[in-house]
Every structure is written in C-alpha cells, then in structure tokens.
Design a protein around this motif. Structure first.
Motif, mmCIF file in Angstrom:
data_model
loop_
_atom_site.group_PDB
_atom_site.id
_atom_site.type_symbol
_atom_site.label_atom_id
_atom_site.label_comp_id
_atom_site.label_asym_id
_atom_site.label_seq_id
_atom_site.Cartn_x
_atom_site.Cartn_y
_atom_site.Cartn_z
ATOM 1 N N SER A 24 18.993 -44.211 -26.787
ATOM 2 C CA SER A 24 18.376 -42.938 -27.147
ATOM 3 C C SER A 24 16.902 -42.968 -26.773
ATOM 4 O O SER A 24 16.381 -43.979 -26.289
ATOM 5 C CB SER A 24 18.542 -42.652 -28.645
ATOM 6 N N VAL A 25 16.198 -41.852 -27.036
ATOM 7 C CA VAL A 25 14.798 -41.746 -26.612
ATOM 8 C C VAL A 25 13.903 -42.755 -27.317
ATOM 9 O O VAL A 25 12.833 -43.103 -26.798
ATOM 10 C CB VAL A 25 14.258 -40.317 -26.819
ATOM 11 N N ALA A 26 14.299 -43.248 -28.480
ATOM 12 C CA ALA A 26 13.496 -44.273 -29.159
ATOM 13 C C ALA A 26 13.444 -45.558 -28.343
ATOM 14 O O ALA A 26 12.529 -46.370 -28.515
ATOM 15 C CB ALA A 26 14.056 -44.559 -30.546
ATOM 16 N N CYS A 27 14.403 -45.732 -27.457
ATOM 17 C CA CYS A 27 14.495 -46.953 -26.651
ATOM 18 C C CYS A 27 13.672 -46.876 -25.360
ATOM 19 O O CYS A 27 13.577 -47.880 -24.640
ATOM 20 C CB CYS A 27 15.944 -47.227 -26.274
ATOM 21 N N ASP A 28 13.110 -45.721 -25.047
ATOM 22 C CA ASP A 28 12.489 -45.532 -23.728
ATOM 23 C C ASP A 28 11.438 -46.591 -23.420
ATOM 24 O O ASP A 28 11.357 -47.080 -22.291
ATOM 25 C CB ASP A 28 11.860 -44.146 -23.633
ATOM 26 N N ASN A 29 10.602 -46.913 -24.407
ATOM 27 C CA ASN A 29 9.531 -47.894 -24.210
ATOM 28 C C ASN A 29 9.789 -49.120 -25.076
ATOM 29 O O ASN A 29 8.908 -49.610 -25.772
ATOM 30 C CB ASN A 29 8.176 -47.273 -24.550
ATOM 31 N N CYS A 30 10.989 -49.636 -25.011
ATOM 32 C CA CYS A 30 11.451 -50.702 -25.907
ATOM 33 C C CYS A 30 10.575 -51.955 -25.810
ATOM 34 O O CYS A 30 10.445 -52.565 -24.740
ATOM 35 C CB CYS A 30 12.888 -51.053 -25.571
ATOM 36 N N TYR A 31 10.001 -52.349 -26.934
ATOM 37 C CA TYR A 31 9.154 -53.551 -26.952
ATOM 38 C C TYR A 31 9.980 -54.812 -26.709
ATOM 39 O O TYR A 31 9.510 -55.774 -26.110
ATOM 40 C CB TYR A 31 8.401 -53.668 -28.287
ATOM 41 N N PRO A 193 1.983 -48.864 -23.936
ATOM 42 C CA PRO A 193 1.013 -48.300 -23.001
ATOM 43 C C PRO A 193 1.369 -46.871 -22.593
ATOM 44 O O PRO A 193 0.495 -46.106 -22.183
ATOM 45 C CB PRO A 193 1.101 -49.254 -21.792
ATOM 46 N N ARG A 194 2.643 -46.501 -22.736
ATOM 47 C CA ARG A 194 3.107 -45.151 -22.417
ATOM 48 C C ARG A 194 3.512 -44.401 -23.689
ATOM 49 O O ARG A 194 4.439 -43.593 -23.674
ATOM 50 C CB ARG A 194 4.287 -45.218 -21.447
ATOM 51 N N TYR A 195 2.798 -44.669 -24.785
ATOM 52 C CA TYR A 195 3.182 -44.075 -26.060
ATOM 53 C C TYR A 195 3.156 -42.550 -26.005
ATOM 54 O O TYR A 195 2.373 -41.941 -25.291
ATOM 55 C CB TYR A 195 2.277 -44.579 -27.184
ATOM 56 N N ARG A 196 4.039 -41.961 -26.815
ATOM 57 C CA ARG A 196 4.123 -40.509 -26.939
ATOM 58 C C ARG A 196 3.475 -40.109 -28.263
ATOM 59 O O ARG A 196 3.876 -40.595 -29.317
ATOM 60 C CB ARG A 196 5.588 -40.079 -26.875
ATOM 61 N N PRO A 197 2.471 -39.223 -28.219
ATOM 62 C CA PRO A 197 1.737 -38.874 -29.438
ATOM 63 C C PRO A 197 2.645 -38.269 -30.506
ATOM 64 O O PRO A 197 3.615 -37.572 -30.203
ATOM 65 C CB PRO A 197 0.695 -37.859 -28.956
ATOM 66 N N ALA A 198 2.299 -38.538 -31.753
ATOM 67 C CA ALA A 198 3.028 -37.979 -32.894
ATOM 68 C C ALA A 198 2.149 -36.975 -33.627
ATOM 69 O O ALA A 198 0.925 -37.138 -33.708
ATOM 70 C CB ALA A 198 3.453 -39.097 -33.846
ATOM 71 N N ASP A 199 2.763 -35.955 -34.164
ATOM 72 C CA ASP A 199 2.058 -34.960 -34.979
ATOM 73 C C ASP A 199 1.955 -35.515 -36.402
ATOM 74 O O ASP A 199 2.982 -35.840 -37.008
ATOM 75 C CB ASP A 199 2.851 -33.652 -34.963
ATOM 76 N N PRO A 200 0.761 -35.636 -36.969
ATOM 77 C CA PRO A 200 0.640 -36.154 -38.343
ATOM 78 C C PRO A 200 1.482 -35.407 -39.355
ATOM 79 O O PRO A 200 1.903 -35.979 -40.371
ATOM 80 C CB PRO A 200 -0.854 -36.011 -38.637
ATOM 81 N N GLY A 224 -0.257 -45.879 -30.544
ATOM 82 C CA GLY A 224 -1.336 -46.426 -29.732
ATOM 83 C C GLY A 224 -0.806 -47.205 -28.548
ATOM 84 O O GLY A 224 0.394 -47.461 -28.440
ATOM 85 N N ARG A 225 -1.720 -47.598 -27.663
ATOM 86 C CA ARG A 225 -1.340 -48.303 -26.433
ATOM 87 C C ARG A 225 -0.978 -49.757 -26.671
ATOM 88 O O ARG A 225 -0.242 -50.349 -25.889
ATOM 89 C CB ARG A 225 -2.481 -48.210 -25.413
ATOM 90 N N ASN A 226 -1.496 -50.342 -27.753
ATOM 91 C CA ASN A 226 -1.220 -51.750 -28.039
ATOM 92 C C ASN A 226 -1.518 -52.013 -29.508
ATOM 93 O O ASN A 226 -2.039 -51.145 -30.224
ATOM 94 C CB ASN A 226 -2.056 -52.667 -27.138
ATOM 95 N N GLN A 227 -1.197 -53.219 -29.967
ATOM 96 C CA GLN A 227 -1.345 -53.532 -31.381
ATOM 97 C C GLN A 227 -2.804 -53.493 -31.814
ATOM 98 O O GLN A 227 -3.112 -53.056 -32.931
ATOM 99 C CB GLN A 227 -0.748 -54.905 -31.673
ATOM 100 N N ARG A 228 -3.707 -53.919 -30.960
ATOM 101 C CA ARG A 228 -5.126 -53.896 -31.320
ATOM 102 C C ARG A 228 -5.611 -52.471 -31.560
ATOM 103 O O ARG A 228 -6.307 -52.199 -32.544
ATOM 104 C CB ARG A 228 -5.965 -54.546 -30.219
#
Length: 250
Positions: A24-31, A193-200, A224-228
């Motif tokens: 599913s779309v949650a898997c698109d940028n799978c860590y 690095p390709r995160y999709r923004p979320a609406d608060p 965010g782009r990374n853990q830092r």
C-alpha cells in the motif's frame, strides 16, 4: 536489531526473519527496504526470498533481564518483516518456533504489527484462545481506505490489546466505527528524504477521538527528511507530548 530501539513506542526490536513486499501507499518509502538495500540483501518483493536471522537468543536474554522488573519491556516483532506475510519462502517451522519463543518469554510484551491483518487467523497457534497475555496485535493504517479495509480484520481476532500504527499518516481517518474495539493508537508523520507532508489536523482529529473514548494515544513524530530533522521538531502536538500506553496485561 535492536538492543534498545529508538522507536518511541517500543523497548526492543526483534526480527525472526527479514524481507517483505510493498502492499500500500504506506510502503512507498519503506525504511526497512532501504535498510536492506544498503546491505545488498535483495529481500524485498514478491519474488525475493525472506531470510531467517541469527538473533533469536535476544528475546530470551531480555526476558531474563526483565524478571521482576516494574516495567515490562515491549518488543516490536518484526521491524524488518511482517509476521503475517504469507510469502512461500517463510517456512512453517519459523512460525512454530516464533510462537514457542513468545510463550517462553512471559516477561516481555510482543507487539506484532502487520499490513496483512486478513492473514492473522491463518497463522495463529492452535492454543491462541482469547489471545496470549503477552501479545499485542496491531495493523498499519495510513488513510481511510486502509482503515476501512484492515481494522475489522484486526479487531475480529481476539487479543488482549488491539492497536493501530497510523504512520506514515497520509490522510484524514475517521476511527469512530472501531474506536471501542481499540486499546491503543500510535500516530506519526513520514521519515524519508521523499517524505509526504501531513496536515496537523489529521493528528488532532485522531487525538480528540481517542481522548473522547479513553483510548491511549501516542504521537510519535512529525514528518521529515531524516531522524535528525524529525527530532529537532520535537514530539509536541499543540504543546503537549502524548505518550499514552495501554495498561499492563500481565
């Protein structure tokens, strides 16, 4: 894999095997896939072979260390796979031995998180009954379509704790049809690095639903782009850190 996890909602991670397929779309940028690619594992996809790990002794050690402890360690199983994946390369013996291991570690709470809740019943042990006291069953829900498709499969299976990991959240979700059957909701944005923004407001609405129903709510992170970058944003939602957990089941 991982003595003390950096994941906010678990103490340790344990992977009985490694490998998965995007569903599913949650898997698109799978860590987990990115982690595997760094090591040349090639264990992702429908034709990739899952591989058993050599870390099965870790839960036994953690269980021994937790004897008599006031706080029960939580073990995320599996962060680099899906316990309820029906891939042909996952041997039946692996699952039998995993359930045996879980029974042998009563001082640990095992968190089994899946994107395939429709497979849960098929792979439960014969003595599951109303659920093992030290197993929490969860599924990932990233949008309303997956909520509608997955949650009922999850809550139809008896368990001491049913939980949702709504990360990476990809849209608004109305949990009211299922909220009385849930014991925990985890929410967070995407780390990539390709995160999709979320609406608060997506987070706020879930927080408010849980508050109105008395369901523990944990806000894990902003996107965010990374853990830092994510850690720099902190974990406050409207000035509050939400660290809700279910009560002890053992």
């Amino acid at each position: 894999m991982a003595e003390n996890s950096k994941i906010a909602w678990t103490t340790h991670t344990f992977n009985p095997w490694i490998g998965c397929t995007k569903v599913s779309v949650a898997c698109d940028n799978c860590y987990a896939e990115a982690w595997d690619n760094r090591f040349g594992g090639e264990r992702w996809g429908p034709h990739a072979v899952r591989t058993r790990t050599k870390t099965w002794g870790n839960p036994v050690k953690w269980n021994r260390q937790a004897e008599g402890a006031e706080e029960r360690p939580r073990v995320f199983c599996a962060s680099l796979a899906d316990v309820f994946d029906n891939h042909r390369s996952i041997e039946k013996a692996w699952r039998r031995e995993l359930w045996t291991l879980i029974r042998q570690c009563p001082n640990l709470d095992f968190l089994l998180l899946t994107k395939r809740p429709q497979n849960i019943t098929r792979f439960l042990p014969d003595d599951w009954g109303d659920g093992y006291l030290n197993v929490w069953l969860g599924c990932t829900v990233e949008n309303q379509a997956e909520a509608d498709r997955r949650i009922t499969h999850l809550t139809d299976v008896p368990a001491v704790v049913h939980f949702l990991s709504m990360e990476p959240l990809q849209g608004p979700v109305d949990l009211w049809p299922w909220i009385d059957s849930l014991q925990w909701v985890i929410v967070g944005g995407e780390n990539s690095p390709r995160y999709r923004p979320a609406d608060p407001d997506w987070f706020r609405n879930l927080r408010d639903t849980c508050a109105a129903s008395g369901v523990p709510f944990l806000f894990k992170q902003w996107e965010g782009r990374n853990q830092r970058e994510i850690e720099a944003k902190g974990r406050e939602l409207d000035g509050v850190v939400h660290d809700g957990y279910p009560p002890r089941t053992c």
